[in-house]
Design a protein around this motif. Structure first.
Motif, PDB file in Angstrom:
ATOM      1  N   THR A  36      33.237  50.844  17.466  1.00 41.45           N
ATOM      2  CA  THR A  36      31.929  50.213  17.700  1.00 41.45           C
ATOM      3  C   THR A  36      31.992  49.032  18.647  1.00 41.45           C
ATOM      4  O   THR A  36      30.995  48.664  19.256  1.00 41.45           O
ATOM      5  CB  THR A  36      31.383  49.713  16.354  1.00 41.45           C
ATOM      6  OG1 THR A  36      32.457  49.068  15.666  1.00 41.45           O
ATOM      7  CG2 THR A  36      30.852  50.845  15.517  1.00 41.45           C
ATOM      8  N   GLN A  56      28.155  48.489  12.824  1.00 42.81           N
ATOM      9  CA  GLN A  56      29.485  47.892  12.732  1.00 42.81           C
ATOM     10  C   GLN A  56      30.348  48.657  11.743  1.00 42.81           C
ATOM     11  O   GLN A  56      29.829  49.259  10.786  1.00 42.81           O
ATOM     12  CB  GLN A  56      29.389  46.439  12.256  1.00 42.81           C
ATOM     13  CG  GLN A  56      28.721  45.506  13.266  1.00 42.81           C
ATOM     14  CD  GLN A  56      28.557  44.093  12.739  1.00 42.81           C
ATOM     15  OE1 GLN A  56      28.408  43.884  11.536  1.00 42.81           O
ATOM     16  NE2 GLN A  56      28.553  43.122  13.631  1.00 42.81           N
ATOM     17  N   VAL A  57      31.643  48.594  11.962  1.00 39.14           N
ATOM     18  CA  VAL A  57      32.607  49.014  10.951  1.00 39.14           C
ATOM     19  C   VAL A  57      33.210  47.750  10.335  1.00 39.14           C
ATOM     20  O   VAL A  57      33.232  46.712  10.994  1.00 39.14           O
ATOM     21  CB  VAL A  57      33.725  49.895  11.576  1.00 39.14           C
ATOM     22  CG1 VAL A  57      33.180  51.217  12.005  1.00 39.14           C
ATOM     23  CG2 VAL A  57      34.464  49.185  12.708  1.00 39.14           C
ATOM     24  N   GLU A  70      29.869  45.420   5.055  1.00 42.99           N
ATOM     25  CA  GLU A  70      30.434  44.067   4.932  1.00 42.99           C
ATOM     26  C   GLU A  70      31.853  44.132   4.334  1.00 42.99           C
ATOM     27  O   GLU A  70      32.049  44.420   3.152  1.00 42.99           O
ATOM     28  CB  GLU A  70      29.536  43.124   4.119  1.00 42.99           C
ATOM     29  CG  GLU A  70      28.172  42.918   4.747  1.00 42.99           C
ATOM     30  CD  GLU A  70      28.244  42.451   6.205  1.00 42.99           C
ATOM     31  OE1 GLU A  70      29.078  41.580   6.517  1.00 42.99           O
ATOM     32  OE2 GLU A  70      27.485  42.989   7.025  1.00 42.99           O
ATOM     33  N   SER A  71      32.782  43.796   5.204  1.00 48.06           N
ATOM     34  CA  SER A  71      34.200  43.947   4.859  1.00 48.06           C
ATOM     35  C   SER A  71      34.582  43.202   3.577  1.00 48.06           C
ATOM     36  O   SER A  71      35.299  43.752   2.729  1.00 48.06           O
ATOM     37  CB  SER A  71      35.066  43.467   6.027  1.00 48.06           C
ATOM     38  OG  SER A  71      34.656  42.177   6.448  1.00 48.06           O
ATOM     39  N   TYR A 111      35.234  35.957  10.854  1.00 50.12           N
ATOM     40  CA  TYR A 111      34.969  37.312  11.357  1.00 50.12           C
ATOM     41  C   TYR A 111      33.626  37.386  12.095  1.00 50.12           C
ATOM     42  O   TYR A 111      33.488  38.081  13.102  1.00 50.12           O
ATOM     43  CB  TYR A 111      35.009  38.276  10.167  1.00 50.12           C
ATOM     44  CG  TYR A 111      35.165  39.747  10.473  1.00 50.12           C
ATOM     45  CD1 TYR A 111      35.141  40.263  11.762  1.00 50.12           C
ATOM     46  CD2 TYR A 111      35.358  40.654   9.428  1.00 50.12           C
ATOM     47  CE1 TYR A 111      35.284  41.626  11.998  1.00 50.12           C
ATOM     48  CE2 TYR A 111      35.504  42.009   9.655  1.00 50.12           C
ATOM     49  CZ  TYR A 111      35.460  42.486  10.941  1.00 50.12           C
ATOM     50  OH  TYR A 111      35.609  43.826  11.167  1.00 50.12           O
ATOM     51  N   ARG A 122      25.178  38.791  24.539  1.00 54.41           N
ATOM     52  CA  ARG A 122      24.229  38.847  23.421  1.00 54.41           C
ATOM     53  C   ARG A 122      23.479  37.529  23.237  1.00 54.41           C
ATOM     54  O   ARG A 122      22.345  37.522  22.779  1.00 54.41           O
ATOM     55  CB  ARG A 122      24.982  39.219  22.131  1.00 54.41           C
ATOM     56  CG  ARG A 122      25.331  40.692  22.087  1.00 54.41           C
ATOM     57  CD  ARG A 122      26.271  41.025  20.949  1.00 54.41           C
ATOM     58  NE  ARG A 122      26.272  42.466  20.707  1.00 54.41           N
ATOM     59  CZ  ARG A 122      27.202  43.109  20.029  1.00 54.41           C
ATOM     60  NH1 ARG A 122      28.219  42.458  19.490  1.00 54.41           N
ATOM     61  NH2 ARG A 122      27.116  44.405  19.854  1.00 54.41           N
TER      62      ARG A 122
END
Ligand SMILES: N[C@@H](CCC(=O)N[C@@H](CS)C(=O)NCC(=O)O)C(=O)O
Length: 220
Positions: A36, A56-57, A70-71, A111, A122
Motif C-alpha cells: 500500500t 493501509q496494512v 490498526e496494528s 508509526y 499529502r
C-alpha cells in the motif's frame, strides 16, 4: 482460509509484526500481499480497501469473520485471544498498564508519521520543502524513541523477562526510516531488545522471507 486468519500485509511493512505474532502463536494464517505504501502500486490500496477504508496494512480478518485494522489493536487482540502463547501481560498483571501505554505510543507517536513521510504531498504541496519535512519527521521519530527509552526499564525484553507483542512491534517499526542505526543511538537499551527479537530462532524464517536483513538494512 479454513478457519484461520487472513492478514493483509506487505513485505517490510508494519504488518510483519502481526505475522510474527501469528507465527509465535502457531495459528494458521494466509497473507494477502498489498504494498500500500508503494506509490506505483494503486492496485494494492484497492485490494486492501475491502478490509480497511484507510487503504493501509495491516488489516486482519479473524476466524470469526470480524475484520480489524490498526496494528497495535491487532497485536493486543491476538495476544489476548491466545493466552497460551504468553505474548502480553494479562489484565491483572502489574505490567499491563505499561504494555497498553507503549503499544499506543508506538502506534500514535511513531508509526502514524509514515502517512506523511511516505508521501509529503499529502500535506505539503511544495516539493521543495519535502527534504526538510522528511528531516523533521525523522528527528521527531528519534525523539520519541528516546522518550520511550528513558521512560522504560527493559530487561531481556521491554516489559521484563518475557517477550510480548510490544517487543515484536518495536523490532519492526524501528526498522522503518530512519532505520536501526539511528534507533540504536536514540534508544540503546530498546536496541538491545530489538536485536534479541531479530535473533529469535523461531522467527528467523519469517524475517528472511518478510523483512530480510539485507546488506545495509540498518542504515539510511
Ligand atoms: N495506524 C495504522 C498505520 C498503518 C500504516 O501506516 N501502514 C502503512 C504500511 S507500513 C500503509 O499501509 N501505508 C499506506 C498509506 O498510508 O497510504 C496502523 O497502526 O496499522
Amino acid at each position: 482460509m479454513d478457519g484461520g486468519y487472513l492478514l493483509y500485509s506487505a513485505r517490510g511493512s508494519g504488518g510483519v509484526a502481526a505475522e510474527a505474532a501469528l507465527a509465535l502463536i502457531g495459528a494458521p494464517f494466509e497473507v494477502v500481499e498489498a504494498s500500500t505504501f508503494d506509490p506505483g502500486d494503486v492496485e494494492s490500496g484497492d485490494r486492501v480497501l475491502a478490509a480497511n477504508p484507510m487503504r493501509q496494512v495491516p488489516a486482519l480478518v479473524l476466524p470469526s469473520g470480524e475484520t480489524m485494522t490498526e496494528s497495535a489493536a491487532i497485536l493486543i487482540r491476538l495476544a489476548e485471544l491466545h493466552p497460551e502463547a504468553r505474548l502480553s501481560p494479562g489484565p491483572d498483571d502489574l505490567a499491563r498498564g505499561a504494555f497498553l501505554r507503549w503499544m499506543s505510543f508506538v502506534s500514535a507517536a511513531i508509526y502514524s508519521h509514515y502517512w506523511l513521510k511516505d508521501d509529503p504531498f499529502r500535506l505539503v504541496p511544495d516539493a521543495a520543502l519535502h527534504a526538510e519535512v522528511d528531516r523533521r519527521i525523522q528527528d521527531r521519530i528519534s525523539e520519541c524513541w528516546a522518550i520511550m527509552e528513558t521512560a522504560t526499564a527493559p530487561g531481556r525484553f521491554i516489559l521484563g523477562d518475557t517477550l510480548s507483542v510490544l517487543d515484536l512491534y518495536v523490532a519492526v517499526v524501528s526498522r522503518f526510516r530512519p532505520r536501526r542505526q539511528r534507533f540504536y543511538a536514540a534508544a540503546p537499551r530498546l536496541g538491545e531488545v530489538a536485536r534479541r527479537v531479530d535473533a529469535d530462532p523461531r522467527l528467523s524464517a519469517l524475517w528472511a522471507e518478510r523483512y530480510p536483513f539485507e546488506p545495509g538494512w540498518d542504515r539510511l
